[in-house]
Design an enzyme around this catalytic site. Structure first.
Site, PDB file in Angstrom:
ATOM      1  N   LEU A 132       0.819  -1.224   0.000  1.00  0.00           N
ATOM      2  CA  LEU A 132       0.000   0.000   0.000  1.00  0.00           C
ATOM      3  C   LEU A 132       0.849   1.268   0.000  1.00  0.00           C
ATOM      4  O   LEU A 132       0.349   2.341   0.344  1.00  0.00           O
ATOM      5  CB  LEU A 132      -0.979   0.027   1.190  1.00  0.00           C
ATOM      6  CG  LEU A 132      -1.957  -1.156   1.306  1.00  0.00           C
ATOM      7  CD1 LEU A 132      -2.926  -0.915   2.481  1.00  0.00           C
ATOM      8  CD2 LEU A 132      -2.746  -1.338   0.022  1.00  0.00           C
ATOM      9  N   ASN A 152       1.841   2.950  -2.456  1.00  0.00           N
ATOM     10  CA  ASN A 152       1.363   3.897  -3.466  1.00  0.00           C
ATOM     11  C   ASN A 152      -0.003   3.431  -3.991  1.00  0.00           C
ATOM     12  O   ASN A 152      -0.274   3.491  -5.182  1.00  0.00           O
ATOM     13  CB  ASN A 152       2.399   4.010  -4.602  1.00  0.00           C
ATOM     14  CG  ASN A 152       2.121   5.166  -5.529  1.00  0.00           C
ATOM     15  OD1 ASN A 152       1.346   6.072  -5.203  1.00  0.00           O
ATOM     16  ND2 ASN A 152       2.723   5.144  -6.706  1.00  0.00           N
ATOM     17  N   ASP A 170       5.516  -6.051   2.929  1.00  0.00           N
ATOM     18  CA  ASP A 170       6.571  -5.494   2.087  1.00  0.00           C
ATOM     19  C   ASP A 170       7.470  -6.633   1.595  1.00  0.00           C
ATOM     20  O   ASP A 170       7.933  -7.439   2.400  1.00  0.00           O
ATOM     21  CB  ASP A 170       7.379  -4.486   2.921  1.00  0.00           C
ATOM     22  CG  ASP A 170       8.217  -3.587   2.048  1.00  0.00           C
ATOM     23  OD1 ASP A 170       8.907  -4.111   1.138  1.00  0.00           O
ATOM     24  OD2 ASP A 170       8.180  -2.361   2.271  1.00  0.00           O
ATOM     25  N   SER A 223      10.725  -1.295 -18.805  1.00  0.00           N
ATOM     26  CA  SER A 223      10.341   0.012 -19.336  1.00  0.00           C
ATOM     27  C   SER A 223      11.169   0.371 -20.562  1.00  0.00           C
ATOM     28  O   SER A 223      12.354   0.014 -20.653  1.00  0.00           O
ATOM     29  CB  SER A 223      10.571   1.070 -18.259  1.00  0.00           C
ATOM     30  OG  SER A 223      10.476   2.360 -18.813  1.00  0.00           O
ATOM     31  N   TYR A 241      15.802   5.357 -11.114  1.00  0.00           N
ATOM     32  CA  TYR A 241      14.630   4.534 -11.429  1.00  0.00           C
ATOM     33  C   TYR A 241      14.892   3.718 -12.698  1.00  0.00           C
ATOM     34  O   TYR A 241      14.713   2.498 -12.724  1.00  0.00           O
ATOM     35  CB  TYR A 241      13.383   5.404 -11.616  1.00  0.00           C
ATOM     36  CG  TYR A 241      12.297   4.666 -12.354  1.00  0.00           C
ATOM     37  CD1 TYR A 241      11.524   3.715 -11.697  1.00  0.00           C
ATOM     38  CD2 TYR A 241      12.069   4.874 -13.722  1.00  0.00           C
ATOM     39  CE1 TYR A 241      10.556   2.993 -12.383  1.00  0.00           C
ATOM     40  CE2 TYR A 241      11.107   4.162 -14.412  1.00  0.00           C
ATOM     41  CZ  TYR A 241      10.359   3.227 -13.739  1.00  0.00           C
ATOM     42  OH  TYR A 241       9.422   2.506 -14.418  1.00  0.00           O
ATOM     43  N   LYS A 266      15.514  -0.672 -13.641  1.00  0.00           N
ATOM     44  CA  LYS A 266      14.909  -1.536 -14.659  1.00  0.00           C
ATOM     45  C   LYS A 266      15.984  -2.278 -15.445  1.00  0.00           C
ATOM     46  O   LYS A 266      15.857  -3.459 -15.750  1.00  0.00           O
ATOM     47  CB  LYS A 266      14.012  -0.713 -15.593  1.00  0.00           C
ATOM     48  CG  LYS A 266      12.776  -0.105 -14.900  1.00  0.00           C
ATOM     49  CD  LYS A 266      11.876  -1.184 -14.300  1.00  0.00           C
ATOM     50  CE  LYS A 266      10.687  -0.614 -13.544  1.00  0.00           C
ATOM     51  NZ  LYS A 266       9.936  -1.653 -12.792  1.00  0.00           N
ATOM     52  N   ASN A 318       3.353  12.909 -14.598  1.00  0.00           N
ATOM     53  CA  ASN A 318       3.057  12.369 -15.925  1.00  0.00           C
ATOM     54  C   ASN A 318       2.023  13.218 -16.636  1.00  0.00           C
ATOM     55  O   ASN A 318       1.183  13.880 -16.018  1.00  0.00           O
ATOM     56  CB  ASN A 318       2.585  10.923 -15.824  1.00  0.00           C
ATOM     57  CG  ASN A 318       3.690  10.002 -15.339  1.00  0.00           C
ATOM     58  OD1 ASN A 318       3.587   9.429 -14.255  1.00  0.00           O
ATOM     59  ND2 ASN A 318       4.752   9.885 -16.096  1.00  0.00           N
TER      60      ASN A 318
HETATM   61  N1  UDP Z   1       4.825  16.515 -20.344  1.00  0.00           N
HETATM   62  C1  UDP Z   1       4.402  17.827 -20.448  1.00  0.00           C
HETATM   63  N2  UDP Z   1       3.803  18.413 -19.373  1.00  0.00           N
HETATM   64  C2  UDP Z   1       3.605  17.742 -18.193  1.00  0.00           C
HETATM   65  C3  UDP Z   1       4.020  16.404 -18.112  1.00  0.00           C
HETATM   66  C4  UDP Z   1       4.639  15.815 -19.191  1.00  0.00           C
HETATM   67  O1  UDP Z   1       4.573  18.464 -21.483  1.00  0.00           O
HETATM   68  O2  UDP Z   1       3.070  18.350 -17.254  1.00  0.00           O
HETATM   69  C5  UDP Z   1       5.455  15.870 -21.510  1.00  0.00           C
HETATM   70  C6  UDP Z   1       6.859  15.333 -21.218  1.00  0.00           C
HETATM   71  O3  UDP Z   1       7.813  16.353 -21.412  1.00  0.00           O
HETATM   72  C7  UDP Z   1       6.965  14.195 -22.221  1.00  0.00           C
HETATM   73  C8  UDP Z   1       5.525  13.684 -22.339  1.00  0.00           C
HETATM   74  O4  UDP Z   1       4.683  14.738 -21.850  1.00  0.00           O
HETATM   75  O5  UDP Z   1       7.345  14.692 -23.478  1.00  0.00           O
HETATM   76  C9  UDP Z   1       5.272  12.433 -21.520  1.00  0.00           C
HETATM   77  O6  UDP Z   1       5.707  12.669 -20.198  1.00  0.00           O
HETATM   78  P1  UDP Z   1       5.444  11.631 -19.026  1.00  0.00           P
HETATM   79  O7  UDP Z   1       6.076  12.170 -17.794  1.00  0.00           O
HETATM   80  O8  UDP Z   1       3.999  11.297 -18.972  1.00  0.00           O
HETATM   81  O9  UDP Z   1       6.184  10.296 -19.517  1.00  0.00           O
HETATM   82  P2  UDP Z   1       7.741  10.033 -19.855  1.00  0.00           P
HETATM   83  O10 UDP Z   1       7.757   9.612 -21.284  1.00  0.00           O
HETATM   84  O11 UDP Z   1       8.505  11.280 -19.611  1.00  0.00           O
HETATM   85  O12 UDP Z   1       8.120   8.958 -18.931  1.00  0.00           O
END
Ligand code: UDP
Length: 344
Positions: free
Chosen positions: A42, A44, A67, A133, A158, A162, A207
């Site tokens: 839990l 996250n 855990d 990933s 991170y 992976k 994200n």
């Molecule tokens: N992005 C953005 N604004 C945000 C968050 C992400 O423009 O507030 C862009 C980021 O620069 C990337 C794309 O959206 O080009 C996907 O970002 P995310 O963090 O979702 O995934 P990543 O591929 O970076 O792991």
């Protein structure tokens, strides 16, 4: 899965089964008749996710809260249950946090993997699916990205966990009966179409899609588009956004391959994406089209560590797993939005 007797269905452990991708995979496993065991600490996620899974499938998965860094409990679990396969999602996943707290990431992500694999091998459980990933490719030199593209130095601790995890799997499969499939995900988005389960970002989302839906919901005032000077058609960065339900189904296909002894080597690696790249501006347009809303956004500078473009070559996963995506970007954005609307 058609003998109609649930007591003889394979028993599958899903670690991190209350997380974003884990919970959607639990739903698909249950839909296919597998008996699911979840281990989740839990860290996250929360117990409401169990209710969401139940509301969709009518089945309560067996849930164990501990855990996986606890070696004794992990071994005890494998001693006490006849597990036929493991899908391992449990891991810390915040890229930025991993830069601040690298040791936490190495300890959590590597330590738990080692404990799970040892618990499996000690109990003759030999089928393992791993959450990897596309970050292992860094900025690939050629697009779309095939599985044989060279790996690049990780941009974050991170990402490095992976890469290291895949190396651990290679060594472990070479020295034992373990058979593993690592799925290199591109950008998982969306939510279950029922809006019973979805992504639960802690605090301000990093994200893109959670930031988009929270902006549309008025929780954030404005989306920042990070960089419009990339060498792409509209200047914004390109990613391969895959609906989480499609991604969950790729895990079922990978699991079946191992359970049916169809794997061609002890460790197999597949890209899991749609094969289509979308720019940030294209995502915004698709969101506006799917939801009939206007999104407040501004163009700002690039975000450190971001690559220009990544999208998958899906020919290998299609050929070997017989899997491909069924949902569109708009489906995913609409499902993400409906999930957002249900959050308080
Ligand atoms: N992005 C953005 N604004 C945000 C968050 C992400 O423009 O507030 C862009 C980021 O620069 C990337 C794309 O959206 O080009 C996907 O970002 P995310 O963090 O979702 O995934 P990543 O591929 O970076 O792991």
């Amino acid at each position: 899965m058609n003998n109609g007797n649930t007591h003889h269905q394979p028993q599958i452990l899903v670690t991190g089964g209350l997380g974003f991708i884990g919970s959607h995979t639990v739903v698909e496993l249950q839909n296919e008749g597998y008996e699911v065991f979840i281990i989740d600490n839990l860290s996250n996620s929360n117990l409401d996710v169990l209710k969401g899974i139940y509301n969709i499938t009518g089945i309560k998965p067996k849930f164990f809260q501990f855990d996986l860094l606890d070696k004794e409990k992990t071994h005890q679990f494998f001693n006490q249950h006849r597990i036929n396969g493991v899908i391992h999602f449990a891991a810390s996943k915040a890229v930025g946090e991993s830069v601040e707290k690298p040791l936490k990431y190495y300890e959590n992500n590597i330590g738990s993997l080692v404990n799970v694999l040892q618990g499996m091998l000690d109990n003759n459980c030999n089928h393992f699916i791993f959450s990897s990933s596309c970050t292992v490719y860094g900025q690939a030199d050629t697009l779309p990205i095939t599985e044989s593209a060279p790996l690049k130095p990780a941009e974050s601790p991170y990402g490095n966990t992976k890469k290291i995890s895949e190396e651990i799997l290679l060594d472990a499969t070479r020295s034992s009966e373990l058979k593993a499939i690592a799925l290199r995900y591109f950008n998982p988005i969306g939510a279950h179409p029922s809006a019973e389960i979805g992504e639960l970002p802690l605090g301000v989302p990093n994200n893109l899609i959670p930031y988009v839906t929270q902006t549309a919901a008025g929780i954030r005032t404005q989306l920042s588009v990070f960089g419009n000077d990339y060498p792409t058609p509209d200047g914004t960065a390109i990613r391969d956004y895959i609906h989480v339900v499609d991604l969950a189904k790729a895990h079922i296909a990978a699991l079946k391959r191992l359970l049916n002894h169809e794997n061609k080597s002890q460790l197999e690696i597949f890209n899991v994406g749609t094969g289509m790249g979308s720019s940030v501006l294209e995502v915004i347009q698709a969101f506006e089209k799917a939801t009939h809303m206007k999104l407040n956004y501004q163009l700002v500078g690039r975000r450190a560590g971001d690559i220009t473009a990544a999208y998958a070559d899906t020919s290998l996963v299609h050929k070997e797993l017989g899997w491909k995506t069924e949902k569109s970007l708009e489906d995913a954005l609409l499902d993400a939005w409906n999930w957002q609307l249900k959050q308080k």
